[in-house]
Motif scaffolding. Structure first.
Motif, PDB file in Angstrom:
ATOM      1  N   UNK A 144       0.818  -1.211   0.000  1.00 34.24           N
ATOM      2  CA  UNK A 144       0.000   0.000   0.000  1.00 34.24           C
ATOM      3  C   UNK A 144       0.852   1.261   0.000  1.00 34.24           C
ATOM      4  N   UNK A 145       2.119   1.106   0.354  1.00 34.91           N
ATOM      5  CA  UNK A 145       2.980   2.299   0.445  1.00 34.91           C
ATOM      6  C   UNK A 145       4.092   2.263  -0.602  1.00 34.91           C
ATOM      7  N   UNK A 146       3.912   1.438  -1.614  1.00 34.80           N
ATOM      8  CA  UNK A 146       4.975   1.272  -2.614  1.00 34.80           C
ATOM      9  C   UNK A 146       5.382   2.579  -3.270  1.00 34.80           C
ATOM     10  N   UNK A 147       4.424   3.478  -3.417  1.00 33.93           N
ATOM     11  CA  UNK A 147       4.729   4.713  -4.134  1.00 33.93           C
ATOM     12  C   UNK A 147       5.249   5.806  -3.212  1.00 33.93           C
ATOM     13  N   UNK A 148       5.281   5.519  -1.907  1.00 32.74           N
ATOM     14  CA  UNK A 148       5.764   6.522  -0.958  1.00 32.74           C
ATOM     15  C   UNK A 148       7.270   6.692  -1.130  1.00 32.74           C
ATOM     16  N   UNK A 149       7.683   7.937  -1.230  1.00 34.77           N
ATOM     17  CA  UNK A 149       9.112   8.231  -1.387  1.00 34.77           C
ATOM     18  C   UNK A 149       9.714   8.514  -0.014  1.00 34.77           C
ATOM     19  N   UNK A 150      10.921   8.022   0.202  1.00 38.75           N
ATOM     20  CA  UNK A 150      11.602   8.212   1.487  1.00 38.75           C
ATOM     21  C   UNK A 150      12.773   9.168   1.297  1.00 38.75           C
ATOM     22  N   UNK A 151      12.788  10.224   2.114  1.00 44.84           N
ATOM     23  CA  UNK A 151      13.924  11.153   2.073  1.00 44.84           C
ATOM     24  C   UNK A 151      14.591  11.132   3.444  1.00 44.84           C
ATOM     25  N   UNK A 152      15.871  10.811   3.462  1.00 46.65           N
ATOM     26  CA  UNK A 152      16.623  10.739   4.716  1.00 46.65           C
ATOM     27  C   UNK A 152      17.101  12.129   5.113  1.00 46.65           C
ATOM     28  N   UNK A 153      17.096  12.388   6.422  1.00 43.58           N
ATOM     29  CA  UNK A 153      17.629  13.669   6.923  1.00 43.58           C
ATOM     30  C   UNK A 153      18.709  13.360   7.956  1.00 43.58           C
ATOM     31  N   UNK A 154      19.840  14.041   7.838  1.00 48.25           N
ATOM     32  CA  UNK A 154      20.908  13.800   8.802  1.00 48.25           C
ATOM     33  C   UNK A 154      21.894  14.955   8.820  1.00 48.25           C
ATOM     34  N   UNK A 155      22.431  15.240   9.974  1.00 49.50           N
ATOM     35  CA  UNK A 155      23.477  16.248  10.067  1.00 49.50           C
ATOM     36  C   UNK A 155      24.818  15.589  10.314  1.00 49.50           C
ATOM     37  N   UNK A 156      24.822  14.258  10.456  1.00 51.45           N
ATOM     38  CA  UNK A 156      26.047  13.582  10.884  1.00 51.45           C
ATOM     39  C   UNK A 156      26.658  12.677   9.827  1.00 51.45           C
ATOM     40  N   UNK A 157      25.980  12.473   8.720  1.00 49.65           N
ATOM     41  CA  UNK A 157      26.471  11.463   7.775  1.00 49.65           C
ATOM     42  C   UNK A 157      27.478  12.013   6.782  1.00 49.65           C
ATOM     43  N   UNK A 158      28.390  11.152   6.387  1.00 52.23           N
ATOM     44  CA  UNK A 158      29.346  11.542   5.349  1.00 52.23           C
ATOM     45  C   UNK A 158      28.650  11.417   3.995  1.00 52.23           C
ATOM     46  N   UNK A 159      29.264  11.974   2.971  1.00 46.53           N
ATOM     47  CA  UNK A 159      28.686  11.888   1.630  1.00 46.53           C
ATOM     48  C   UNK A 159      28.557  10.434   1.188  1.00 46.53           C
TER      49      UNK A 159
END
Length: 195
Positions: A144-159
């Protein structure tokens, strides 16, 4: 944005899928099981669903009807940082005219996503006690959520870590602190293919 589209009286499975934010296959299943009433075009496999039937179905299943009239973008923010969330929610609602829900934990996010069916989930990668990549997997694995897009948010991750996220099922990455304009752009980029 999409507010000018006039809702038709009879919809295709693809149109119903967009309104309900599910895969077209899911709509076909609802139709074939008799849960969603409609008819087939004679001499063809195409299904058609009258708008009245769709509204009845959505009400029965507690789906938000607001996506129906406006095609309004539904965005869910999963983050514990109240000050960030507050600003983000206000601006996304006021400026981008999105419909926004906020979840403070991975568990809330799971429950709310089922009901709210967001087009986009903004997920903080460092929630306490939450395995963010698992949340992404869960969302992507839910038909049911196949079309949901996920955007990650972080201030600590490397590229490199951020690149790894994109390989792991995320559709975008936002580095904190970010400008709200960047958030809107990330949401628009992630969903551009849906419409």
């Amino acid at each position: 944005m999409h507010a000018t589209t006039k809702v038709k009286d009879v919809l295709t499975t693809g149109e119903v899928a967009k309104i309900c934010n599910v895969a077209p296959r899911t709509v076909s299943k609802w139709f074939d099981s008799g849960a969603l009433t409609g008819y087939r075009i004679p001499g063809s496999k195409d299904r058609r669903i009258p708008l009245t039937q769709l509204i009845r179905f959505m009400k029965q299943h507690g789906m938000p009807l607001n996506g129906l009239m406006t095609g309004q973008m539904r965005v869910m923010i999963v983050d514990e940082e109240a000050d960030i969330v507050e600003v983000l929610e206000k601006i996304l609602e006021d400026e981008a005219k999105y419909e926004v829900e906020v979840a403070k934990s991975g568990f809330d996010a799971g429950v709310m996503a089922e009901k709210f069916r967001p087009h986009v989930i903004l997920l903080d990668m460092h929630l306490k006690g939450v395995d963010a990549p698992m949340v992404a997997k869960h969302v992507k694995g839910n038909s049911d959520l196949q079309l949901t897009k996920m955007i990650a948010m972080s201030g600590k991750m490397t590229d490199d870590e951020a690149k790894g996220l994109l390989a792991g099922g995320f559709d975008g990455f936002l580095r904190k602190p970010f400008h709200v304009r960047q958030v809107i752009e990330a949401i628009e980029d992630a969903t551009a293919v849906v419409y």
